[in-house]
Design an enzyme around this catalytic site. Structure first.
Site, PDB file in Angstrom:
ATOM      1  N   ASP A   1       0.812  -1.218   0.000  1.00  0.00           N
ATOM      2  CA  ASP A   1       0.000   0.000   0.000  1.00  0.00           C
ATOM      3  C   ASP A   1       0.849   1.275   0.000  1.00  0.00           C
ATOM      4  OD1 ASP A   1      -2.503  -1.351   0.072  1.00  0.00           O
ATOM      5  OD2 ASP A   1      -2.171  -1.799   2.185  1.00  0.00           O
ATOM      6  N   ASP A   2       2.155   1.131  -0.194  1.00  0.00           N
ATOM      7  CA  ASP A   2       3.046   2.293  -0.162  1.00  0.00           C
ATOM      8  C   ASP A   2       2.752   3.249  -1.321  1.00  0.00           C
ATOM      9  OD1 ASP A   2       5.733   3.465   0.911  1.00  0.00           O
ATOM     10  OD2 ASP A   2       5.957   3.378  -1.274  1.00  0.00           O
ATOM     11  N   VAL A   3       2.656   4.522  -1.011  1.00  0.00           N
ATOM     12  CA  VAL A   3       2.331   5.538  -2.024  1.00  0.00           C
ATOM     13  C   VAL A   3       3.405   5.602  -3.095  1.00  0.00           C
ATOM     14  CG1 VAL A   3       1.980   8.001  -2.410  1.00  0.00           C
ATOM     15  CG2 VAL A   3       0.939   6.903  -0.431  1.00  0.00           C
TER      16      VAL A   3
ATOM     17  N   LEU B   1       5.449   3.223  -4.075  1.00  0.00           N
ATOM     18  CA  LEU B   1       5.334   2.031  -4.913  1.00  0.00           C
ATOM     19  C   LEU B   1       4.207   2.203  -5.935  1.00  0.00           C
ATOM     20  CD1 LEU B   1       5.932  -1.015  -5.521  1.00  0.00           C
ATOM     21  CD2 LEU B   1       4.284  -1.553  -3.715  1.00  0.00           C
TER      22      LEU B   1
ATOM     23  N   TRP C   1      10.912   2.216  -5.887  1.00  0.00           N
ATOM     24  CA  TRP C   1      11.064   3.494  -5.169  1.00  0.00           C
ATOM     25  C   TRP C   1      12.132   4.366  -5.816  1.00  0.00           C
ATOM     26  CZ3 TRP C   1      11.389   1.482   0.584  1.00  0.00           C
ATOM     27  CH2 TRP C   1      10.088   1.232   1.057  1.00  0.00           C
TER      28      TRP C   1
END
Length: 323
Positions: A277-279, A281, A319
């Protein structure tokens, strides 16, 4: 400043570092690196960190303060001409004990993830439409780690639901208010605050730092768990499986799946860690696929099928497109 007392974040003897991975040369240490390592790629990544205060990049060198028992020193990391790293001890601060020099070598190897075999990741990525250009552009980049567990937790919590630049600002405020430093050649080299010190605080003590009260409570709570021995890197690493460790982390107040996987990736070094859920990513996938909307979780999971057991490095390289 340094008060020469024993601190909970100091490095202690570690018996498991093979002698073949480093060489002792008196005033400096040489650290051997794998073929799949490029110093400049890792240096460039570190140099991009805005407002970073726990290390300093100048030219082609990296500077960092480390605590070894009652000794604190500043090291300079540079590239060896024969594809290795050189660790210089600044200001005549070479540690006298062999275990101390070995522990510095171990710390550097862990920070740069030098003992992880990147070949399987590169073999997978070269056949992956999303990753194949990235591994050419960033070949030799390692997942730059956070060897200290408390620092990894704090950095994960500080970064929750804010942009990266503001997270670095909060970290700098936190470190300079509660950390210690050593001064060399007119510059302060800061060390991350110890969990022992933070465990004695209340949220009111952190009021000057522009984080939420909840984040202050989470950080203090984790410091207290570590200070009373309930939580440690050693205990986590003794657990049987990735899922077991992940479940243990998520039980901690303030630690959700994203932060748990961040710590699993950057500190505990599980290659399967996947902060899905990393922004960053999500935005990287959107950029690389030229999408006019954010990809859904289901779409990312579909893309991630070939990444199985290599999710950590895949995430880090994605990233790198943005940072």
């Amino acid at each position: 400043m340094i008060d020469n007392k024993t601190d909970s974040n100091e490095m202690v003897p570690h018996p498991n570092l093979p002698a073949c991975t480093w060489e002792d040369h008196g005033s400096e240490i040489h650290i051997k690196v794998p073929n799949e390592f490029d110093y400049k790629q890792n240096l460039n990544y570190l140099a991009n960190a805005p407002n970073e205060c726990t290390f300093h990049v100048k030219g082609q060198c990296i500077y960092k303060a480390l605590s070894l028992g009652i000794e604190t020193l500043v090291i300079e990391i540079s590239e060896h001409k024969e594809n290795g790293l050189i660790i210089h001890f600044l200001s005549d601060s070479r540690p006298e004990e062999k275990w101390q020099r070995a522990e510095i070598a171990r710390y550097i190897r862990e920070w740069f993830d030098l003992d992880y075999d990147l070949k399987p990741f590169y073999e997978m990525a070269k056949a992956d439409p999303l990753l194949k250009q990235l591994v050419c552009d960033f070949y030799g980049l390692r997942v730059l780690g956070i060897p200290d567990l408390f620092e990894a937790f704090c950095w994960g919590i500080l970064g929750q639901q804010i942009n990266l630049g503001f997270a670095y600002t909060l970290k700098k405020q936190f470190v300079e208010k509660f950390g210690e430093f050593i001064e060399w050649n007119g510059k302060k080299y800061w060390m991350f605050p110890s969990y022992n010190r933070i465990s004695q605080l209340t949220p009111a003590d952190l009021a000057d730092i522009k984080m939420t009260v909840k984040k202050s409570e989470y950080i203090i709570g984790i410091a207290q768990l570590m200070a009373n021995g309930e939580l440690s890197k050693e205990k986590l690493m003794k657990m049987a499986t990735f899922k077991e460790v992940e479940k243990r982390l998520i039980k901690i107040r303030g630690i959700g799946p994203w932060t748990a996987n961040y710590v699993l990736m950057r500190c505990l070094r599980f290659p399967t860690a996947f902060p899905i859920d990393d922004v960053g990513l999500i935005n990287s996938v959107k950029l690389l696929l030229s999408m006019d909307r954010k990809p859904t979780k289901e779409e990312i999971l579909e893309l991630a099928i070939p990444w199985k057991n290599l999710e950590s490095y895949t995430t880090f390289y994605l990233w790198r497109v943005l940072y």
